[in-house]
Design a protein around this motif. Structure first.
Motif, PDB file in Angstrom:
ATOM      1  N   ASP A  34       0.835  -1.203   0.000  1.00  0.00           N
ATOM      2  CA  ASP A  34       0.000   0.000   0.000  1.00  0.00           C
ATOM      3  C   ASP A  34       0.871   1.255   0.000  1.00  0.00           C
ATOM      4  O   ASP A  34       0.630   2.205  -0.747  1.00  0.00           O
ATOM      5  CB  ASP A  34      -0.906   0.042   1.236  1.00  0.00           C
ATOM      6  CG  ASP A  34      -2.000  -1.003   1.198  1.00  0.00           C
ATOM      7  OD1 ASP A  34      -2.247  -1.573   0.119  1.00  0.00           O
ATOM      8  OD2 ASP A  34      -2.605  -1.253   2.261  1.00  0.00           O
ATOM      9  N   THR A  35       1.890   1.226   0.851  1.00  0.00           N
ATOM     10  CA  THR A  35       2.773   2.379   0.986  1.00  0.00           C
ATOM     11  C   THR A  35       3.563   2.611  -0.289  1.00  0.00           C
ATOM     12  O   THR A  35       3.743   3.751  -0.734  1.00  0.00           O
ATOM     13  CB  THR A  35       3.731   2.176   2.172  1.00  0.00           C
ATOM     14  OG1 THR A  35       2.964   1.947   3.357  1.00  0.00           O
ATOM     15  CG2 THR A  35       4.605   3.404   2.383  1.00  0.00           C
ATOM     16  N   GLN A  90      15.341  -6.434   8.754  1.00  0.00           N
ATOM     17  CA  GLN A  90      15.923  -6.457   7.415  1.00  0.00           C
ATOM     18  C   GLN A  90      14.926  -6.872   6.344  1.00  0.00           C
ATOM     19  O   GLN A  90      14.972  -6.378   5.221  1.00  0.00           O
ATOM     20  CB  GLN A  90      17.120  -7.407   7.394  1.00  0.00           C
ATOM     21  CG  GLN A  90      17.979  -7.322   6.138  1.00  0.00           C
ATOM     22  CD  GLN A  90      18.686  -5.989   6.003  1.00  0.00           C
ATOM     23  OE1 GLN A  90      19.083  -5.405   6.997  1.00  0.00           O
ATOM     24  NE2 GLN A  90      18.824  -5.522   4.772  1.00  0.00           N
ATOM     25  N   ALA A  91      14.017  -7.768   6.696  1.00  0.00           N
ATOM     26  CA  ALA A  91      13.067  -8.262   5.694  1.00  0.00           C
ATOM     27  C   ALA A  91      12.242  -7.134   5.096  1.00  0.00           C
ATOM     28  O   ALA A  91      11.945  -7.135   3.899  1.00  0.00           O
ATOM     29  CB  ALA A  91      12.148  -9.306   6.321  1.00  0.00           C
ATOM     30  N   ALA A 111      11.307  -3.711   0.152  1.00  0.00           N
ATOM     31  CA  ALA A 111      11.213  -2.411  -0.498  1.00  0.00           C
ATOM     32  C   ALA A 111      12.340  -2.225  -1.504  1.00  0.00           C
ATOM     33  O   ALA A 111      12.131  -1.694  -2.598  1.00  0.00           O
ATOM     34  CB  ALA A 111      11.264  -1.300   0.556  1.00  0.00           C
ATOM     35  N   GLY A 112      13.535  -2.688  -1.142  1.00  0.00           N
ATOM     36  CA  GLY A 112      14.676  -2.571  -2.038  1.00  0.00           C
ATOM     37  C   GLY A 112      14.498  -3.361  -3.314  1.00  0.00           C
ATOM     38  O   GLY A 112      14.827  -2.878  -4.406  1.00  0.00           O
ATOM     39  N   ASP A 113      13.970  -4.559  -3.201  1.00  0.00           N
ATOM     40  CA  ASP A 113      13.741  -5.397  -4.384  1.00  0.00           C
ATOM     41  C   ASP A 113      12.774  -4.719  -5.349  1.00  0.00           C
ATOM     42  O   ASP A 113      12.980  -4.705  -6.563  1.00  0.00           O
ATOM     43  CB  ASP A 113      13.185  -6.764  -3.970  1.00  0.00           C
ATOM     44  CG  ASP A 113      14.215  -7.619  -3.263  1.00  0.00           C
ATOM     45  OD1 ASP A 113      15.416  -7.309  -3.363  1.00  0.00           O
ATOM     46  OD2 ASP A 113      13.822  -8.599  -2.601  1.00  0.00           O
ATOM     47  N   GLU A 114      11.710  -4.143  -4.788  1.00  0.00           N
ATOM     48  CA  GLU A 114      10.702  -3.468  -5.610  1.00  0.00           C
ATOM     49  C   GLU A 114      11.301  -2.231  -6.290  1.00  0.00           C
ATOM     50  O   GLU A 114      11.080  -1.985  -7.477  1.00  0.00           O
ATOM     51  CB  GLU A 114       9.518  -3.058  -4.727  1.00  0.00           C
ATOM     52  CG  GLU A 114       8.310  -2.558  -5.479  1.00  0.00           C
ATOM     53  CD  GLU A 114       7.430  -3.673  -6.017  1.00  0.00           C
ATOM     54  OE1 GLU A 114       6.524  -3.366  -6.812  1.00  0.00           O
ATOM     55  OE2 GLU A 114       7.667  -4.838  -5.657  1.00  0.00           O
ATOM     56  N   MET A 137      20.986   5.159   2.149  1.00  0.00           N
ATOM     57  CA  MET A 137      19.790   5.985   2.184  1.00  0.00           C
ATOM     58  C   MET A 137      18.830   5.514   3.270  1.00  0.00           C
ATOM     59  O   MET A 137      18.232   6.331   3.980  1.00  0.00           O
ATOM     60  CB  MET A 137      19.092   5.962   0.821  1.00  0.00           C
ATOM     61  CG  MET A 137      17.921   6.932   0.733  1.00  0.00           C
ATOM     62  SD  MET A 137      17.241   7.093  -0.940  1.00  0.00           S
ATOM     63  CE  MET A 137      16.493   5.470  -1.150  1.00  0.00           C
ATOM     64  N   ILE A 138      18.686   4.199   3.424  1.00  0.00           N
ATOM     65  CA  ILE A 138      17.791   3.663   4.456  1.00  0.00           C
ATOM     66  C   ILE A 138      18.245   4.089   5.847  1.00  0.00           C
ATOM     67  O   ILE A 138      17.435   4.470   6.697  1.00  0.00           O
ATOM     68  CB  ILE A 138      17.721   2.116   4.366  1.00  0.00           C
ATOM     69  CG1 ILE A 138      16.864   1.691   3.182  1.00  0.00           C
ATOM     70  CG2 ILE A 138      17.172   1.517   5.666  1.00  0.00           C
ATOM     71  CD1 ILE A 138      15.398   2.078   3.297  1.00  0.00           C
TER      72      ILE A 138
END
Length: 204
Positions: free
Chosen positions: A65-66, A113-114, A119-122, A158-159
């Motif tokens: 959603d985010t 981490q998950a 988010a990183g994969d997307e 960045m994270i």
């Protein structure tokens, strides 16, 4: 009938997600149970399972959603102009969204981490990989790994910057943070160049 287009279904879906967000402000994600969510939201277990398979599925859907909300901030960006996604104005839009939803991001980043990996994969698939390809990278196995290495280096930094920002309740403005991130990226590039030149000038 319980369908995703049914108003009552949607309202219950939102109530469960809001409850999850509230609980994530109170305890570690891994300690939250379906029973906790049902008790706080006022829904029964069968209703919960009509929406989500488990707590992890709920978290995944909240992240989706985010991410869709973030994508909406780019709806006016020219299609195919990948460099624009990484401009100061685009980064400011993303950071404005993060500040507005900082309670979720604070909880999400503390989830582990998950959450950031997902988010990183997307982000890599939708934006960074096409951007790298537009710069001349190929689809060979070697370049695929290089793209992943470069992206992960940037994304991890960045994270951590965003994590520190939301933990301090977003004291700086999104504009200030966009400048910080871009300056950090530029400094990193200069450091990489300096190290490369230093290695070239080192006597063998």
């Amino acid at each position: 009938m319980n369908t995703v287009n049914n108003l009552r279904f949607q309202e219950t879906d939102r109530r469960i997600k809001d409850t999850m967000l509230s609980l994530m402000q109170q305890k570690d994600f891994h300690k939250i149970t379906v029973s906790d969510i049902c008790k706080e939201s006022g829904v029964n277990r069968s209703t919960f399972y009509a929406h989500f398979t488990d707590v992890y599925d709920l978290m995944k859907k909240m992240q989706q959603d985010t991410f869709r909300d973030i994508q909406d901030t780019f709806k006016d960006t020219h299609a195919g102009n990948y460099a624009e996604y990484f401009s100061e104005s685009s980064l400011t839009r993303v950071l404005t969204h993060i500040k507005k939803n900082r309670l979720f991001y604070r909880a999400c980043l503390s989830y582990g981490q998950a959450a950031t990996d997902m988010a990183g994969d997307e982000l890599f698939i939708r934006y960074m990989r096409p951007f790298f390809l537009s710069l001349g990278f190929s689809e060979t196995d070697a370049d695929e790994r290089r793209m992943q290495y470069y992206f992960r280096f940037f994304f991890a930094g960045m994270i951590e910057v965003i994590r520190l920002w939301v933990e301090s309740d977003c004291i700086e403005t999104p504009e200030e943070m966009a400048a910080v991130i871009l300056k950090s990226a530029a400094t990193s590039n200069k450091l990489s160049l300096a190290l490369s030149l230093s290695k070239e000038n080192t006597p063998s």
